[in-house]
Scaffold this active site. Structure first.
Site, short mmCIF file in Angstrom:
data_model
loop_
_atom_site.label_atom_id
_atom_site.label_comp_id
_atom_site.label_asym_id
_atom_site.label_seq_id
_atom_site.Cartn_x
_atom_site.Cartn_y
_atom_site.Cartn_z
N LYS A 78 -25.31 -46.72 21.94
CA LYS A 78 -24.76 -45.45 22.40
C LYS A 78 -25.01 -45.33 23.91
O LYS A 78 -26.06 -45.77 24.40
CB LYS A 78 -25.46 -44.31 21.64
CG LYS A 78 -24.95 -42.91 21.96
CD LYS A 78 -25.64 -41.87 21.07
CE LYS A 78 -25.15 -40.45 21.36
NZ LYS A 78 -25.80 -39.44 20.50
N SER A 153 -22.62 -36.42 17.85
CA SER A 153 -22.17 -36.95 19.12
C SER A 153 -22.06 -38.47 19.17
O SER A 153 -21.35 -39.00 20.03
CB SER A 153 -23.13 -36.48 20.23
OG SER A 153 -24.42 -37.03 20.04
N SER A 177 -26.52 -35.83 15.07
CA SER A 177 -25.61 -36.76 15.75
C SER A 177 -25.61 -38.19 15.25
O SER A 177 -24.75 -38.97 15.66
CB SER A 177 -25.90 -36.78 17.24
OG SER A 177 -25.24 -35.72 17.84
N1 GLN Z 1 -23.69 -31.31 17.20
C1 GLN Z 1 -24.99 -30.89 17.65
C2 GLN Z 1 -24.91 -30.40 19.08
O1 GLN Z 1 -23.83 -30.37 19.60
C3 GLN Z 1 -25.97 -32.02 17.52
C4 GLN Z 1 -25.85 -33.03 18.58
C5 GLN Z 1 -26.86 -34.11 18.49
O2 GLN Z 1 -27.49 -34.33 17.46
N2 GLN Z 1 -27.04 -34.79 19.60
O3 GLN Z 1 -25.89 -30.04 19.67
#
Ligand code: GLN
Length: 492
Positions: A78, A153, A177
């Site tokens: 990532k 994400s 995420s």
């Molecule tokens: N979707 C969540 C956010 O936007 C979690 C994102 C994540 O785990 N990095 O904060």
């Protein structure tokens, strides 16, 4: 096709000299060439560097005395993890031409175990989002349906595994995420206990919630990767000196008698009927394998999303202060430092990142700190206590990973609240600091889209949820299904 192998299968084939690490890497590169124009999982990759690493692995394999468990296995990263000499943009414009100056601890550990670390995988900017639509560069597509989001994400990390572009990837999970995109793309995703895996070299979003974890095609592969990346690290003071078990050895054996909790608060309205049906079937399957089902209560679940969006944004507003146009990447000049900062940040950050920084700054401001941030910290403790209490009765808790299967690109991008709610089942795990896994448990009918099952475990209860997940996976065939993009839907 070599790129379709699991890590376990590929490691065996390499040792038996059925193929070389170069051929394995080449087969992933060929697949990227073939499908990534559509999937768009990769921001970039360094073909020469990947093949050179593979050649190094072939040398070690030829010597015959290497015991490195991941020798020659291609693993994608990532875009939030530092890999020395490679770009690291967090899918943001603000980092410009920045290249990492050191390897993250997880990357060092994978390398020490022989892995070929390659590629920069797309994500929501600074890991803020659930769909990759917040990437400053482009939206990654779900390999099961190119009109749909892969989740986020870590959407690129999930899509790359689902499209067989690499054998496994790493992502980060702050509120879901890893698990949410794994569920939506039909792969296995694991969020370790807070402190299990070093965060050194992970660009921070919300430091008290962030953990790095793997995306793989099977639970056994997750066990392998988790063992490789876990452990105490003097460079991350929140990593914990808990011994790292042999997660692979812990996979086998019956799950008979293990107690699995069903949280009544999680089987809520808004859950898609097909998702619900698949999860109910999985629960029955686990019961038929000998698990004992126990109802548990997590009474503060309703507050999880709100609590998360106070704590995560507060921490993000502090962490992202370093992107000021002076220290890293992009700079937009101004007449004085303040103008330089504001012009750089105005041009460099996307709308969602700005929204979070503004929210986070607000909840930390002196007049509102007690009402929001302090209150949220207290609710976080209540949420954690709910889990600690539930885990006195059960070994794991089962939930859907997401309320629906993958949604269409654009469907929720104008409605941040709807987007935030797609993490409703994953967020508490980060607030409580416990571990969680998502694995495939079925498909919706039309269109055919993957559905994920989540198992939550005690702090450092990784072995137990891996064992339950492995037993379930081995008694079903969901993990063998291939997206239409990979070799005309052929099974492995
Ligand atoms: N979707 C969540 C956010 O936007 C979690 C994102 C994540 O785990 N990095 O904060």
């Amino acid at each position: 096709m070599l790129n379709q192998l699991t890590i376990t299968e590929a490691a065996q084939g390499l040792r038996k000299k059925e193929f070389s690490a170069r051929e394995l890497m080449q087969s992933c590169l060929d697949q990227i060439e073939k499908v990534d124009g559509q999937v768009k999982a990769f921001l970039s990759y360094d073909r020469e560097d990947a093949l050179a690493q593979a050649d190094g692995a072939d040398k070690a394999l030829a010597s015959g005395n290497s015991t490195q468990p991941l020798l020659g296995i291609p693993i994608g990263m990532k875009d939030v993890l530092s890999v020395k000499g490679q770009p690291c943009n967090c899918s943001s414009k603000i980092l410009g031409a920045f290249r990492s100056v050191y390897d993250a601890t997880t990357v060092q550990k994978l390398r020490a175990d022989g892995a070929v670390v390659f590629g920069r995988l797309n994500m929501d900017e600074f890991a803020m989002g659930s769909s990759t639509e917040n990437s400053a560069f482009f939206t990654t597509r779900n390999p099961w349906d190119l009109e749909r989001i892969p989740g986020g994400s870590s959407g690129g990390s999930a899509a790359a595994v689902a499209a067989d572009e690499c054998l496994a990837t790493l992502g980060s999970d702050t509120g879901g995420s890893i698990r949410q995109p794994a569920a939506l793309c039909g792969c296995v995703g694991f969020k370790p206990t807070y402190g299990r895996v070093s965060r050194y070299g992970l660009v921070a979003f919300a430091s008290s919630l962030d953990q790095i974890g793997p995306f793989t095609k099977t639970v056994a592969d997750t066990a392998l990767l988790l063992r490789s990346i876990s452990g105490l690290d003097p460079l991350d003071s929140t990593s914990i000196p808990e011994p790292v078990p042999d997660y692979t050895a812990a996979l086998n054996g019956p799950i008979k008698g293990l107690k699995i909790g069903i949280a009544k608060e999680y089987m809520v309205g808004g859950l898609d009927p097909e998702v619900n049906a698949s999860v109910q079937k999985a629960i029955q399957q686990l019961e038929s394998l000998g698990a004992e089902l126990v109802e548990v209560s997590l009474p503060h679940s309703d507050y999880a999303v709100a609590t998360y969006y106070i704590i995560a944004t507060a921490e993000a507003s502090a962490n992202l202060a370093r992107f000021d146009g002076i220290r890293y990447g992009t700079r937009v000049d101004g007449a004085d430092p303040i103008e330089l900062y504001s012009k750089t940040r105005g041009a460099g950050f996307g709308a969602e990142v700005k929204r979070r920084i503004i929210l986070g700054t607000y909840v930390l401001s002196s007049g509102y700190y007690d009402a929001y941030y302090l209150k949220a910290q207290k609710v976080r403790t209540l949420i954690r206590n709910d889990f600690i209490k539930a885990f006195e009765k059960v070994d794991a808790i089962i939930t859907p990973t997401t309320p629906t299967a993958a949604f269409k690109i654009g469907e929720k991008s104008d409605d941040p609240l709807q987007m935030y709610l797609s993490d409703i089942f994953t967020i508490s795990c980060n607030l409580a600091g416990i571990c969680g896994i998502s694995l495939p448990c079925g498909f919706t009918s039309a269109p055919k889209l993957p559905i994920g099952l989540q198992l939550l475990g005690k702090p450092f209860g990784e072995s137990t949820i891996l064992k339950i997940a492995h037993a379930y996976e081995q008694s079903t065939k969901w993990h063998l299904e291939k997206s239409p993009l990979t070799s005309s839907g052929a099974k492995r």
